[in-house]
Scaffold this active site. Structure first.
Site, PDB file in Angstrom:
ATOM      1  N   ASP A  86       0.867  -1.185   0.000  1.00 16.38           N
ATOM      2  CA  ASP A  86       0.000   0.000   0.000  1.00 16.38           C
ATOM      3  C   ASP A  86       0.900   1.229   0.000  1.00 16.38           C
ATOM      4  O   ASP A  86       1.601   1.491   0.985  1.00 16.38           O
ATOM      5  CB  ASP A  86      -0.882  -0.052   1.267  1.00 16.38           C
ATOM      6  CG  ASP A  86      -1.859   1.103   1.351  1.00 16.38           C
ATOM      7  OD1 ASP A  86      -1.694   2.106   0.622  1.00 16.38           O
ATOM      8  OD2 ASP A  86      -2.794   1.011   2.165  1.00 16.38           O
ATOM      9  N   SER A 105      -3.678  14.600 -13.180  1.00 15.67           N
ATOM     10  CA  SER A 105      -5.093  14.695 -13.585  1.00 15.67           C
ATOM     11  C   SER A 105      -5.413  16.146 -13.903  1.00 15.67           C
ATOM     12  O   SER A 105      -4.815  17.061 -13.315  1.00 15.67           O
ATOM     13  CB  SER A 105      -5.984  14.220 -12.430  1.00 15.67           C
ATOM     14  OG  SER A 105      -7.330  14.550 -12.688  1.00 15.67           O
ATOM     15  N   TYR A 111      -8.997  15.005  -3.962  1.00 14.63           N
ATOM     16  CA  TYR A 111      -8.266  14.433  -5.110  1.00 14.63           C
ATOM     17  C   TYR A 111      -7.539  15.545  -5.879  1.00 14.63           C
ATOM     18  O   TYR A 111      -6.344  15.431  -6.176  1.00 14.63           O
ATOM     19  CB  TYR A 111      -9.273  13.729  -6.004  1.00 14.63           C
ATOM     20  CG  TYR A 111      -8.729  13.108  -7.271  1.00 14.63           C
ATOM     21  CD1 TYR A 111      -8.144  11.847  -7.255  1.00 14.63           C
ATOM     22  CD2 TYR A 111      -8.836  13.760  -8.498  1.00 14.63           C
ATOM     23  CE1 TYR A 111      -7.682  11.263  -8.427  1.00 14.63           C
ATOM     24  CE2 TYR A 111      -8.374  13.182  -9.669  1.00 14.63           C
ATOM     25  CZ  TYR A 111      -7.804  11.935  -9.631  1.00 14.63           C
ATOM     26  OH  TYR A 111      -7.342  11.342 -10.788  1.00 14.63           O
ATOM     27  N   LYS A 122      -3.515  16.059  -6.540  1.00 17.27           N
ATOM     28  CA  LYS A 122      -2.924  15.984  -7.890  1.00 17.27           C
ATOM     29  C   LYS A 122      -2.220  17.299  -8.255  1.00 17.27           C
ATOM     30  O   LYS A 122      -1.216  17.277  -8.979  1.00 17.27           O
ATOM     31  CB  LYS A 122      -4.003  15.640  -8.915  1.00 17.27           C
ATOM     32  CG  LYS A 122      -4.542  14.219  -8.794  1.00 17.27           C
ATOM     33  CD  LYS A 122      -3.502  13.171  -9.152  1.00 17.27           C
ATOM     34  CE  LYS A 122      -4.110  11.777  -9.248  1.00 17.27           C
ATOM     35  NZ  LYS A 122      -3.156  10.722  -9.589  1.00 17.27           N
TER      36      LYS A 122
HETATM   37  N1  LIG Z   1      -9.680   7.021 -14.981  1.00 23.12           N
HETATM   38  C1  LIG Z   1      -9.616   8.300 -15.329  1.00 23.12           C
HETATM   39  O1  LIG Z   1     -10.471   8.825 -16.055  1.00 23.12           O
HETATM   40  C2  LIG Z   1      -8.464   9.154 -14.852  1.00 23.12           C
HETATM   41  C3  LIG Z   1      -8.429  10.499 -15.232  1.00 23.12           C
HETATM   42  C4  LIG Z   1      -7.336  11.282 -14.836  1.00 23.12           C
HETATM   43  C5  LIG Z   1      -6.335  10.718 -14.076  1.00 23.12           C
HETATM   44  N2  LIG Z   1      -6.399   9.401 -13.704  1.00 23.12           N
HETATM   45  C6  LIG Z   1      -5.298   8.844 -12.935  1.00 23.12           C
HETATM   46  O2  LIG Z   1      -4.837   7.673 -13.596  1.00 23.12           O
HETATM   47  C7  LIG Z   1      -4.271   6.771 -12.633  1.00 23.12           C
HETATM   48  C8  LIG Z   1      -4.869   5.385 -12.821  1.00 23.12           C
HETATM   49  O3  LIG Z   1      -6.267   5.462 -12.581  1.00 23.12           O
HETATM   50  P1  LIG Z   1      -7.283   4.287 -12.979  1.00 23.12           P
HETATM   51  O4  LIG Z   1      -8.521   4.963 -13.387  1.00 23.12           O
HETATM   52  O5  LIG Z   1      -6.583   3.333 -13.870  1.00 23.12           O
HETATM   53  O6  LIG Z   1      -7.523   3.623 -11.516  1.00 23.12           O
HETATM   54  P2  LIG Z   1      -8.104   2.179 -11.103  1.00 23.12           P
HETATM   55  O7  LIG Z   1      -8.704   1.462 -12.244  1.00 23.12           O
HETATM   56  O8  LIG Z   1      -8.965   2.456  -9.903  1.00 23.12           O
HETATM   57  O9  LIG Z   1      -6.795   1.381 -10.626  1.00 23.12           O
HETATM   58  C9  LIG Z   1      -6.097   1.797  -9.494  1.00 23.12           C
HETATM   59  C10 LIG Z   1      -4.980   0.822  -9.227  1.00 23.12           C
HETATM   60  O10 LIG Z   1      -4.203   1.327  -8.129  1.00 23.12           O
HETATM   61  C11 LIG Z   1      -4.184   0.356  -7.072  1.00 23.12           C
HETATM   62  N3  LIG Z   1      -4.127   1.119  -5.838  1.00 23.12           N
HETATM   63  C12 LIG Z   1      -5.035   1.998  -5.380  1.00 23.12           C
HETATM   64  N4  LIG Z   1      -4.628   2.512  -4.207  1.00 23.12           N
HETATM   65  C13 LIG Z   1      -3.439   1.946  -3.929  1.00 23.12           C
HETATM   66  C14 LIG Z   1      -2.519   2.064  -2.867  1.00 23.12           C
HETATM   67  N5  LIG Z   1      -2.756   2.868  -1.817  1.00 23.12           N
HETATM   68  N6  LIG Z   1      -1.361   1.345  -2.894  1.00 23.12           N
HETATM   69  C15 LIG Z   1      -1.108   0.516  -3.940  1.00 23.12           C
HETATM   70  N7  LIG Z   1      -1.935   0.371  -4.988  1.00 23.12           N
HETATM   71  C16 LIG Z   1      -3.103   1.065  -4.970  1.00 23.12           C
HETATM   72  C17 LIG Z   1      -5.439  -0.503  -7.298  1.00 23.12           C
HETATM   73  O11 LIG Z   1      -5.358  -1.815  -6.760  1.00 23.12           O
HETATM   74  P3  LIG Z   1      -5.742  -2.132  -5.195  1.00 23.12           P
HETATM   75  O12 LIG Z   1      -7.065  -1.475  -4.960  1.00 23.12           O
HETATM   76  O13 LIG Z   1      -5.744  -3.619  -5.089  1.00 23.12           O
HETATM   77  O14 LIG Z   1      -4.646  -1.516  -4.369  1.00 23.12           O
HETATM   78  C18 LIG Z   1      -5.443  -0.557  -8.809  1.00 23.12           C
HETATM   79  O15 LIG Z   1      -4.474  -1.504  -9.259  1.00 23.12           O
HETATM   80  C19 LIG Z   1      -4.536   7.394 -11.267  1.00 23.12           C
HETATM   81  O16 LIG Z   1      -3.398   8.106 -10.840  1.00 23.12           O
HETATM   82  C20 LIG Z   1      -5.677   8.359 -11.544  1.00 23.12           C
HETATM   83  O17 LIG Z   1      -5.714   9.410 -10.607  1.00 23.12           O
HETATM   84  C21 LIG Z   1      -7.447   8.599 -14.076  1.00 23.12           C
END
Ligand SMILES: NC(=O)c1ccc[n+]([C@@H]2O[C@H](COP(=O)([O-])OP(=O)(O)OC[C@H]3O[C@@H](n4cnc5c(N)ncnc54)[C@H](OP(=O)(O)O)[C@@H]3O)[C@@H](O)[C@H]2O)c1
Length: 244
Positions: A64, A150, A163, A167
């Site tokens: 984590d 983000s 959030y 960021k």
């Molecule tokens: N999706 C979007 O539209 C979007 C837009 C802008 C920016 N982002 C950024 O893109 C990145 C990826 O986002 P996503 O949408 O792909 O997220 P996601 O599908 O929710 O995946 C998050 C991943 O991070 C892991 N995780 C979460 N908290 C953790 C922690 N404390 N320690 C270790 N692992 C952790 C989760 O697994 P576990 O829960 O098992 O730990 C999972 O593997 C993030 O930085 C997000 O802020 C996303």
């Protein structure tokens, strides 16, 4: 740089990706593996970590990034598994309290939790791996940190306070790390991946039109190209220094 040259840039590169079991992180594990990188990834849910490790051939680490006590173990495990780190991708992130809410309704503990995962985690992990990254850059392998930001860290979206603030700080911290590490040829970037069809997006905006969202695999391809370019520039810096 054509596709074959670019693919060569990542061959054998040692990469640690946080949040590698879902969404963008998982897409990056697959994309960078397909281009010859050696990968370790981190996430909290052990079963899913083992499943992704088995399916992708990458090394899974259960941890984590929001927990101070996990950071050195994660860093040590990753460097032991890969023999060092050339690229760190700080991708794991939390939305903070869900459903999203105004700052006035955000508990201090929830605000702290968002900062712990999205800002302090990347800070601690970068610091713990600095020796490896600087060593890699100085050996000419290249050293790169990619922080996933983000647009919520740039624009002020109501309801995205914990959030967005985390960021925004991640973006500014990345710029400062980049200035401070330039002398060591380690490059630090913070990139907004845009709206993607992932579990995090569904949690934040359950009514969004999924068809309008980018596919994580496409975003991972673009980030792979960015990493190739950054790694090449870090390596060129080392070569120029050796020649002078
Ligand atoms: N999706 C979007 O539209 C979007 C837009 C802008 C920016 N982002 C950024 O893109 C990145 C990826 O986002 P996503 O949408 O792909 O997220 P996601 O599908 O929710 O995946 C998050 C991943 O991070 C892991 N995780 C979460 N908290 C953790 C922690 N404390 N320690 C270790 N692992 C952790 C989760 O697994 P576990 O829960 O098992 O730990 C999972 O593997 C993030 O930085 C997000 O802020 C996303």
């Amino acid at each position: 740089m054509d596709r074959n040259q670019a693919s060569g840039t990542l061959r054998g590169a040692r990469v640690l990706i946080t949040g590698g079991t879902s969404g963008l992180g998982l897409a990056l594990v697959r994309e960078l593996r397909a281009h010859g990188a050696r990968i370790a990834f981190v996430a909290r849910a052990a079963g899913r970590v083992h499943e992704v490790a088995q399916r992708t051939g990458a090394h899974g680490i259960v941890g984590d990034v929001a927990r101070k006590s996990d950071i050195h173990r994660i860093a040590l495990q990753a460097t032991a598994l890969l023999g060092g780190i050339d690229i760190l991708v700080n991708n794991a992130s939390t939305l903070g309290p869900v459903p999203l809410r105004p700052l006035s309704d955000t508990e201090c503990e929830d605000f702290e939790a968002a900062l712990a995962a999205n800002l302090l985690g990347p800070f601690r992990l970068t610091k713990a791996l600095l020796g490896s990254l600087v060593g890699a850059a100085e050996e000419g392998r290249g050293g790169v940190v990619l922080n996933i930001g983000s647009d919520a860290g740039i624009a002020a979206y109501a309801g995205w306070g914990a959030y967005g603030a985390s960021k925004a700080a991640l973006l500014h911290m990345s710029r400062i790390w980049d200035e401070e590490l330039a002398g060591h040829r380690v490059r630090v970037r913070c990139v907004d991946p845009g709206d993607m069809d992932t579990p995090m997006h569904a949690l934040a905006l359950p009514d969004a039109d999924r068809a309008a969202l980018a596919r994580p695999d496409d975003v991972a391809q673009a980030l792979r190209a960015l990493l190739e370019s950054e790694l090449a520039q870090s390596r060129n810096g080392a070569a120029l220094a050796d020649a002078s």
